[in-house]
Design an enzyme around this catalytic site. Structure first.
Site, PDB file in Angstrom:
ATOM      1  N   SER A 160       0.972  -1.396  -0.270  1.00 60.51           N
ATOM      2  CA  SER A 160       0.069   0.280  -0.464  1.00 60.51           C
ATOM      3  C   SER A 160       1.048   1.457  -0.290  1.00 60.51           C
ATOM      4  CB  SER A 160      -0.656  -0.440   0.801  1.00 60.51           C
ATOM      5  OG  SER A 160      -1.569   1.011   1.243  1.00 60.51           O
ATOM      6  N   TYR A 173      -2.357  -0.618  10.206  1.00 58.90           N
ATOM      7  CA  TYR A 173      -2.406  -1.242   8.944  1.00 58.90           C
ATOM      8  C   TYR A 173      -1.288  -0.582   8.407  1.00 58.90           C
ATOM      9  CZ  TYR A 173      -3.401  -1.153   4.334  1.00 58.90           C
ATOM     10  OH  TYR A 173      -3.843  -1.425   2.991  1.00 58.90           O
TER      11      TYR A 173
END
Length: 276
Positions: A160, A173
């Protein structure tokens, strides 16, 4: 219709029932690969209330399997959690028994939540690390022996932009995705002389059900219509659009090609040129 580029290869795609994983599985199948899908159903008791993600249903998993078979390929589906050693072992063993081995692993399964650090639910923090990082390790460890024996393999992990920058209230995350990059870089050095490569892909916001959930969450927090917040975020992207799952799938397929044999230990951003 398949092209045959990956004929006689077998790919395991985690989180493969919907979104990015579904597109990747279909792309690999179109190139002739046998496919194994691993996805945790929305009804799993391991699911936590704090998780903000789309949990694919058993029906979605079966639909993806059926769509792959309609292309003329073979596909197995497993309802399982990548953070469970038992589920990973069952999936890998079942795949290897059916197809003779595993040549490509796509670590796509991931989860997320939105919490400031001082209010973070401890279980949710651990769950995010377990799925996004520990799960990638478990799946990689279980599939590597097949690649080492074959002297060929591809490990591709979906990271990501949060593997490079932080985002408020996404600390767990971001930590998991930063860790995934470090894991991949070390792995790549271990396996480079065995005909195996390991790379990560770091997309920006992707047009998936989970992406839509996060947009709605932030729109609610800012008391804005989702469409307005979406347009604000899109302005960060030079192409003035988010990423299509198929664009990630196409890159995964290229990394599985023999022409990509020298691409190893890399992280490739898909952001239309946005700097994060």
């Amino acid at each position: 219709m398949t092209t045959g580029e990956l004929s006689d290869r077998t790919a395991l795609v985690t989180g493969g029932a919907s979104g990015i994983g579904r597109s990747i599985a279909l792309g690999l199948a179109r190139r002739g690969a046998n496919i194994a899908l691993m996805s945790m159903s929305g009804g799993s008791p391991r699911r936590l209330p704090a998780e903000l993600k789309h949990f694919a249903s058993a029906r979605e998993l079966e639909t993806t399997r059926t769509d792959i078979c309609a292309l003329g390929g073979e596909c197995l589906s497993f309802d399982g959690d990548v953070a469970s050693e038992e589920d990973v072992a069952r999936t890998v063993e079942g795949t290897a028994e059916a197809f003779g081995g595993i040549d490509v692993l796509v670590n796509n399964a991931a989860t997320n939540c939105v919490h400031p650090v001082h209010e973070h639910d401890n279980q949710a923090w651990k769950r995010i690390i377990d799925v996004n990082l520990y799960g990638a390790y478990l799946c990689t460890r279980a599939t590597l022996p097949f690649m080492l024996r074959a002297k060929w393999g591809r490990v591709i992990s979906i990271a990501s932009t949060n593997a490079h920058v932080g985002t408020p209230e996404y600390s767990a995350y971001a930590a998991s995705k930063h860790g995934l990059l470090g894991f991949n870089r070390s792995l790549a050095l271990e396996i480079a002389d065995h005909g195996i490569t390991a790379n990560t892909i770091s997309p920006g916001i992707v047009e998936t059900p989970s992406g839509a959930l996060h947009l709605r969450k932030w729109a609610e927090r800012e008391q804005l219509p989702t469409t307005e917040l979406r347009e604000r975020f899109i302005q960060n992207y030079p192409a003035k659009r988010f990423i299509a799952p198929q664009e990630i799938a196409d890159l995964v397929c290229f990394l599985c090609d023999t022409r990509a044999a020298a691409i190893n230990g890399e992280d490739i951003a898909i952001t239309t040129g946005a700097a994060f």
